[in-house]
Write an enzyme that holds these catalytic residues in place. Structure first.
Site, PDB file in Angstrom:
ATOM      1  CD  GLU A 172      32.212  27.681  29.574  1.00 19.87           C
ATOM      2  OE1 GLU A 172      31.607  28.121  30.559  1.00 19.87           O
ATOM      3  OE2 GLU A 172      32.266  26.468  29.296  1.00 19.87           O
ATOM      4  CD  GLU A 175      35.033  23.585  29.984  1.00 16.85           C
ATOM      5  OE1 GLU A 175      33.861  23.466  30.398  1.00 16.85           O
ATOM      6  OE2 GLU A 175      35.772  24.518  30.311  1.00 16.85           O
TER       7      GLU A 175
HETATM    8  O1  IFM Z   1      32.905  23.578  35.461  1.00 12.96           O
HETATM    9  C1  IFM Z   1      32.559  24.332  34.341  1.00 12.96           C
HETATM   10  C2  IFM Z   1      33.788  24.911  33.688  1.00 12.96           C
HETATM   11  O2  IFM Z   1      34.549  25.666  34.563  1.00 12.96           O
HETATM   12  C3  IFM Z   1      33.377  25.803  32.538  1.00 12.96           C
HETATM   13  N1  IFM Z   1      32.488  25.115  31.649  1.00 12.96           N
HETATM   14  C4  IFM Z   1      31.362  24.426  32.198  1.00 12.96           C
HETATM   15  C5  IFM Z   1      31.820  23.509  33.324  1.00 12.96           C
HETATM   16  C6  IFM Z   1      30.618  22.778  33.935  1.00 12.96           C
HETATM   17  O3  IFM Z   1      29.692  23.685  34.428  1.00 12.96           O
END
Ligand code: IFM
Length: 481
Positions: A171, A381
């Site tokens: 990200e 994710e």
């Molecule tokens: O916890 C975070 C993660 O580190 C990166 N993506 C989003 C998740 C939730 O906010």
């Protein structure tokens, strides 16, 4: 029991974490401070004054956590490497000596996973930049990208005989804009021009890092994880709202997809941000470096994004941005902050106050099917925070009946299936997160885990969602709710 739609054979069901969010042991084995140690120790930056000092104590309990994943039948584990454990004396000029104890930890974790039949997927950068690099400019300084590539080569060299997937960055949108423009993430700067320099240097780090991983581990897959946004205009018939969506799509999606997939920055993004920077930090040849072949592309998806123009008749008092940090923070939307508003969608929301719409998952995977043909996709994710309650089961053991999280996961996994049916080459899904953990500026107040963590005792309790997910992994088909 009837099961729902099946996934292609070989589809991988995993779980994910990140170093600073779970490891703790921040002073162990030569590790030096990262930007998150410093940021979280700064009063007022993290809810409750929480830090990652102990977190889930995963650094010391990783064997227990791997055994738990094995019991749940999870097939892959995406974790990140803490850069300050590997080259704790890095400076902008030189990587400095490699800390063998840091490498040994990750090597032992990889061995433990493989022995349990769980495939490791390693993220090289999930936000814990060595503070010494930040002190010299951080991601706004080109040398950070150069040092990152050297660090990536060290890690790939040490683990690449056993790890098949390396993800360069997690990200970069968050690293650049939340860290350098909104200031709600480490390092907490509110400098729009620095944020755009960070965007470019993160892209460059991906490119240089990809080459470095390939040198050190030629057999490994190199990937990148982006938190792309499914951006829609509130009123599709309004040219002003459509233009607002174009701006946000540019800043969140195309400023990464453009250079990575096509070797170019989108002209409209350069134009939208011309009042902030002239992008002189992009040097000749950089875009060729960023534009490396990808062996896989990771998508992180949580929530939809709907925007309107500030000239819309529905415009209200401006909110700074759909980043979950609410009013009052500086805006991450460099060059567009005064022009765009984020629409509060009706309907259910998670504990992060994020709206829920699984269609965004399908749409983004289909977009990547079209924009990155031939590149295998992974959902690296997806998950949700809810205010879980621990109850006592009939056997006296703790239970967490997190029906809302299970429903969220069911809907989003169905959305992945829809994309697969329409030709998206999705190979894996990683639930965020294996464990409740340090949720950045929210500290421990938000729980994303499918496994509950009692922070007082470090006891792990699989929630109902973990048991549901376990059935999904076992059957490779959606179990009923
Ligand atoms: O916890 C975070 C993660 O580190 C990166 N993506 C989003 C998740 C939730 O906010």
């Amino acid at each position: 029991m009837t099961t729902g739609p099946a996934f292609p054979a070989g589809f991988t069901w995993g779980s994910a974490t990140a170093s600073y969010q779970v490891e703790g042991s921040v002073d162990a084995d030569g590790r030096t401070p990262s930007i998150w140690d410093v940021f979280s120790a700064t009063p007022g930056k993290v809810v409750g004054g929480d830090t990652g000092e102990v977190a889930d104590d995963h650094y010391r309990r990783f064997r227990e956590d791997v055994a738990l994943m094995q019991r749940l039948g999870l097939q892959a584990y995406r974790f990140s490497v803490a850069w300050p454990r590997i080259t704790p004396a890095v400076t902008p000029e030189a990587l400095g000596p490699v800390e063998q104890r840091g490498l040994d930890f990750y090597s032992a974790l990889v061995d433990e996973l493989l022995a349990a039949g769980i495939e490791p997927a390693v993220t090289l950068y999930h936000w814990d930049l060595p503070q010494a690099l930040e002190d010299a400019g951080g991601w706004a300084d080109r040398r950070t990208a150069e040092r990152f590539a050297e660090y990536a080569e060290v890690v790939a060299g040490a683990l690449g005989d056993r790890v098949k997937t390396f993800i360069t960055l997690n990200e970069p949108w968050c690293s650049a804009y939340l860290g350098y423009a909104a200031g709600v993430h480490a390092p907490g700067r509110t400098e729009p021009a620095a944020a755009l320099a960070a965007v470019h240097h993160l892209n460059l780090a991906h490119g240089l890092g990809s080459r470095a991983v390939r040198r050190a581990a030629p057999e490994a897959r190199v990937a990148l994880t982006l938190n792309l946004a499914w951006v829609r205009p509130e009123d599709e018939s309004s040219p002003a709202d459509v233009d607002a969506a174009r701006r946000i799509d540019g800043l969140q999606n195309r400023v990464f997809l453009g250079p990575v997939l096509r070797g170019e920055y989108p002209a409209d993004v350069l134009e939208d941000t011309a009042g902030v920077t002239d992008w002189a930090f992009v040097r000749d040849g950089d875009l060729d470096v960023v534009h490396q072949p990808l062996d896989a592309l990771g998508l992180n998806y949580y929530s939809p994004t709907v925007v309107r123009s500030v000239t819309s008749p529905r415009a209200t008092e401006a909110r700074p941005g759909a980043d979950g940090h609410g009013a009052g923070a500086a805006s991450p939307w460099v060059g567009s902050a005064e022009l765009v508003q984020f629409v509060d969608l009706p309907g259910p929301r998670t504990a992060m106050d994020w709206a829920i719409d699984p269609r965004g998952m399908t749409e983004l995977l289909l977009r990547l099917r079209d924009e990155a043909p031939g590149v295998p996709l992974m959902v690296t994710e997806n998950g949700a925070a809810y205010p879980d309650e621990v109850e006592q089961g009939p056997d006296g053991e703790p239970r967490v009946h997190d029906a809302d999280r299970t429903a969220y996961l069911h809907a989003h996994v169905s959305a992945v299936h829809d994309a697969v049916q329409q030709g998206a080459d999705v190979r894996a899904y990683f639930v965020w997160s294996l464990l409740d953990n340090f949720e950045w500026a929210y500290g421990y107040s938000k729980r994303f885990g499918v496994v509950h963590v009692d922070y007082g005792t470090q006891r792990r309790t699989p929630k109902d969602s973990a048991l549901w997910y376990s059935r999904l992994a076992a059957g490779n088909a959606l179990p009923p709710l």
